[in-house]
Design a protein around this motif. Sequence first.
Motif, PDB file in Angstrom:
ATOM      1  N   ARG A 227       0.858  -1.186   0.000  1.00 41.59           N
ATOM      2  CA  ARG A 227       0.000   0.000   0.000  1.00 41.59           C
ATOM      3  C   ARG A 227       0.894   1.237   0.000  1.00 41.59           C
ATOM      4  O   ARG A 227       1.113   1.849   1.053  1.00 41.59           O
ATOM      5  CB  ARG A 227      -0.900   0.000   1.238  1.00 41.59           C
ATOM      6  N   PRO A 228       1.439   1.630  -1.139  1.00 42.87           N
ATOM      7  CA  PRO A 228       2.401   2.736  -1.172  1.00 42.87           C
ATOM      8  C   PRO A 228       1.814   4.034  -0.620  1.00 42.87           C
ATOM      9  O   PRO A 228       0.623   4.321  -0.785  1.00 42.87           O
ATOM     10  CB  PRO A 228       2.723   2.871  -2.669  1.00 42.87           C
ATOM     11  N   SER A 229       2.657   4.808   0.055  1.00 47.94           N
ATOM     12  CA  SER A 229       2.304   6.148   0.517  1.00 47.94           C
ATOM     13  C   SER A 229       3.516   7.044   0.332  1.00 47.94           C
ATOM     14  O   SER A 229       4.632   6.562   0.120  1.00 47.94           O
ATOM     15  CB  SER A 229       1.856   6.120   1.986  1.00 47.94           C
ATOM     16  N   GLU A 230       3.314   8.358   0.442  1.00 45.71           N
ATOM     17  CA  GLU A 230       4.387   9.313   0.182  1.00 45.71           C
ATOM     18  C   GLU A 230       4.444  10.370   1.275  1.00 45.71           C
ATOM     19  O   GLU A 230       4.655  11.562   1.010  1.00 45.71           O
ATOM     20  CB  GLU A 230       4.186   9.972  -1.192  1.00 45.71           C
ATOM     21  N   TYR A 231       4.290   9.956   2.527  1.00 45.41           N
ATOM     22  CA  TYR A 231       4.333  10.910   3.632  1.00 45.41           C
ATOM     23  C   TYR A 231       5.710  11.572   3.756  1.00 45.41           C
ATOM     24  O   TYR A 231       5.815  12.749   4.097  1.00 45.41           O
ATOM     25  CB  TYR A 231       3.974  10.214   4.947  1.00 45.41           C
ATOM     26  N   PHE A 232       6.776  10.811   3.487  1.00 46.89           N
ATOM     27  CA  PHE A 232       8.121  11.337   3.670  1.00 46.89           C
ATOM     28  C   PHE A 232       8.423  12.493   2.714  1.00 46.89           C
ATOM     29  O   PHE A 232       9.316  13.306   2.981  1.00 46.89           O
ATOM     30  CB  PHE A 232       9.147  10.221   3.491  1.00 46.89           C
ATOM     31  N   ASP A 233       7.667  12.571   1.621  1.00 42.68           N
ATOM     32  CA  ASP A 233       7.870  13.658   0.657  1.00 42.68           C
ATOM     33  C   ASP A 233       7.349  14.989   1.178  1.00 42.68           C
ATOM     34  O   ASP A 233       7.646  16.035   0.620  1.00 42.68           O
ATOM     35  CB  ASP A 233       7.188  13.320  -0.674  1.00 42.68           C
ATOM     36  N   GLY A 234       6.556  14.941   2.263  1.00 45.96           N
ATOM     37  CA  GLY A 234       6.116  16.165   2.919  1.00 45.96           C
ATOM     38  C   GLY A 234       5.046  16.925   2.167  1.00 45.96           C
ATOM     39  O   GLY A 234       4.214  16.326   1.492  1.00 45.96           O
ATOM     40  N   PRO A 235       5.055  18.258   2.296  1.00 46.18           N
ATOM     41  CA  PRO A 235       6.123  19.078   2.882  1.00 46.18           C
ATOM     42  C   PRO A 235       6.101  19.108   4.413  1.00 46.18           C
ATOM     43  O   PRO A 235       5.092  18.841   5.044  1.00 46.18           O
ATOM     44  CB  PRO A 235       5.819  20.474   2.329  1.00 46.18           C
ATOM     45  N   PHE A 236       7.269  19.447   4.995  1.00 48.99           N
ATOM     46  CA  PHE A 236       7.442  19.573   6.433  1.00 48.99           C
ATOM     47  C   PHE A 236       7.912  20.987   6.760  1.00 48.99           C
ATOM     48  O   PHE A 236       8.573  21.636   5.954  1.00 48.99           O
ATOM     49  CB  PHE A 236       8.476  18.572   6.947  1.00 48.99           C
ATOM     50  N   ALA A 237       7.596  21.417   7.976  1.00 50.35           N
ATOM     51  CA  ALA A 237       8.043  22.732   8.436  1.00 50.35           C
ATOM     52  C   ALA A 237       8.769  22.580   9.762  1.00 50.35           C
ATOM     53  O   ALA A 237       8.234  21.957  10.690  1.00 50.35           O
ATOM     54  CB  ALA A 237       6.856  23.672   8.603  1.00 50.35           C
ATOM     55  N   ASP A 260      11.292  19.966  15.775  1.00 50.33           N
ATOM     56  CA  ASP A 260      10.644  18.832  15.131  1.00 50.33           C
ATOM     57  C   ASP A 260      10.299  19.262  13.707  1.00 50.33           C
ATOM     58  O   ASP A 260      10.379  20.446  13.356  1.00 50.33           O
ATOM     59  CB  ASP A 260       9.379  18.421  15.902  1.00 50.33           C
ATOM     60  N   MET A 261       9.916  18.277  12.882  1.00 47.88           N
ATOM     61  CA  MET A 261       9.531  18.572  11.504  1.00 47.88           C
ATOM     62  C   MET A 261       8.030  18.308  11.379  1.00 47.88           C
ATOM     63  O   MET A 261       7.589  17.163  11.306  1.00 47.88           O
ATOM     64  CB  MET A 261      10.319  17.695  10.526  1.00 47.88           C
ATOM     65  N   ALA A 262       7.249  19.365  11.409  1.00 48.73           N
ATOM     66  CA  ALA A 262       5.792  19.231  11.388  1.00 48.73           C
ATOM     67  C   ALA A 262       5.318  18.901   9.973  1.00 48.73           C
ATOM     68  O   ALA A 262       5.685  19.573   9.000  1.00 48.73           O
ATOM     69  CB  ALA A 262       5.139  20.521  11.871  1.00 48.73           C
ATOM     70  N   TYR A 263       4.480  17.847   9.867  1.00 50.63           N
ATOM     71  CA  TYR A 263       3.905  17.446   8.573  1.00 50.63           C
ATOM     72  C   TYR A 263       2.758  18.408   8.250  1.00 50.63           C
ATOM     73  O   TYR A 263       1.802  18.537   9.016  1.00 50.63           O
ATOM     74  CB  TYR A 263       3.414  16.007   8.663  1.00 50.63           C
ATOM     75  N   LEU A 264       2.844  19.102   7.114  1.00 51.04           N
ATOM     76  CA  LEU A 264       1.904  20.173   6.822  1.00 51.04           C
ATOM     77  C   LEU A 264       0.581  19.716   6.209  1.00 51.04           C
ATOM     78  O   LEU A 264      -0.467  20.272   6.553  1.00 51.04           O
ATOM     79  CB  LEU A 264       2.577  21.200   5.907  1.00 51.04           C
ATOM     80  N   PRO A 265       0.568  18.731   5.298  1.00 50.77           N
ATOM     81  CA  PRO A 265      -0.739  18.337   4.755  1.00 50.77           C
ATOM     82  C   PRO A 265      -1.665  17.806   5.851  1.00 50.77           C
ATOM     83  O   PRO A 265      -1.229  17.173   6.806  1.00 50.77           O
ATOM     84  CB  PRO A 265      -0.379  17.225   3.756  1.00 50.77           C
ATOM     85  N   GLU A 266      -2.952  18.047   5.700  1.00 47.37           N
ATOM     86  CA  GLU A 266      -3.920  17.613   6.706  1.00 47.37           C
ATOM     87  C   GLU A 266      -4.122  16.103   6.610  1.00 47.37           C
ATOM     88  O   GLU A 266      -4.319  15.554   5.526  1.00 47.37           O
ATOM     89  CB  GLU A 266      -5.254  18.322   6.495  1.00 47.37           C
ATOM     90  N   LEU A 267      -4.064  15.446   7.760  1.00 51.56           N
ATOM     91  CA  LEU A 267      -4.311  14.005   7.823  1.00 51.56           C
ATOM     92  C   LEU A 267      -5.799  13.789   8.055  1.00 51.56           C
ATOM     93  O   LEU A 267      -6.376  14.290   9.030  1.00 51.56           O
ATOM     94  CB  LEU A 267      -3.488  13.363   8.947  1.00 51.56           C
TER      95      LEU A 267
END
Length: 461
Positions: A227-237, A260-267
């Motif tokens: 089940r591929p995902s691309e969370y590591f691609d971010g973007p992060f702040a 910390d590196m905050a994950y910007l897209p809404e989960l």
Amino acid sequence: MKTKNVAYAFFTALILLLCLLPSLGMLLPSQGNEAGGNQALSRVPAPRDDEGNWNTAYLSQMQNYAADHFFLRQEMITAWSTLNARALRSSITENVVLGRDGWLYFGDTLPDYAGLAPMTEREIFSAARNLELISEYCENQGATFLFTVAPNKNSLYPDHMPGITASSEPRDAQRLEEALIGQGVSYLDLFALFREEGETLYFPRDSHWNAKGAALAADGVNQALGRPSEYFDGPFAPTLNHKGDLYDMLYPAGKGLEMDMAYLPELAFEYDTPIRSAENLTIMTHGGGTDSLLMFRDSFGNLLYPYMANSFDAALFSRSMPYRLDLVSQREADFVVAELVERNLRYLIQNVPLMPAPRRDLPEDFPDTFYAWDDDIAFSVDTSEVLPGYALISNPHILGDLVLPAVAPDSQVLIPASDGCYYEAFLLQDGNVGLYLPEGVQPLGLAYRPVWGTENYENFR
């Protein structure tokens, strides 16, 4: 002379006041004393127990409470720790190792790092075999199983460790991976995944990965499940908002934060029931993905579970130990993931997962199986409240003068039972075994492959 006496009296009173301040301050309505790091502070003891009897341990419990709650306790600990760290380069607690460049490491990871007290060959086989039994059970319930190990921080980032020599021998996690391949258990190698990245993905003053490291782990788990995902691609702040657990152990009153590196897209997930914190024993969610996930996790899952919750339609994240495999059918899980930190691999041989024991025919590779029957051996039997209709069978006792041959390092242990079947047991530390049998089915003995040449083996074959 009178002036000197007044000065002495004032000085003595000041010293007494300073000595009494921690105790007198406990009378204040609010002191702000909270546990630092992973501490658990003592509670106010009760004079009587739940049955109304006098609490005979009251005085010792009150002493422990006072030691944990005296006034300005956290500030004094922080000041003492700061003095030791700066003047002596010494940590006041064995749980925290002072690294270079401001880095901190968890003391419990030192045995893995230095190669002290590694797991025996029998323990490695036992852990792998136990995971294979879990995997088999999940597959029989229609679920895909995956196991992964969260690396200790000093396994990935040893450059900031103090002058402690790292072991050149394979780590327990590496040895377990080889054993899991032999058992056919699906395994995700997070060590290799993190080492491929050029950036640091753990906190310098915490024992865990940061939010971006958790995103990388989530992508790895999803990829392993197809089940591929691309969370590591971010973007992060970058966000200065994290207080490290190791920093908190050393400086409980400290205010230092790290990036910390905050994950910007809404989960896109929601909680089925509100949670108090990411430390909750059970977290249930529903999200924008598909299928159902059951995930057993530890503190490394605190930052990991939001990504996984977002990836599935329904998810249950459990910190229970032993693993609640009964939840596989209850949740109609399509996927089951077990994440365990490297330093705690022995947990796999300390607990019996909550699942019925698998039935077995006597394997063909047991030509020289050793049997000890019910006249020679007894078990502890405990009815299960979590697994209705089953009892936990464990702790075999040797009766009389019987001397059991040693178990071969790579041998299963089967339990002949009163229903005429063999059941495979989970392999635990110190030669113990455990399994859940239906109530009314009695264990009759042990069956396993012994070490060749064991003394007294010929007397019992």
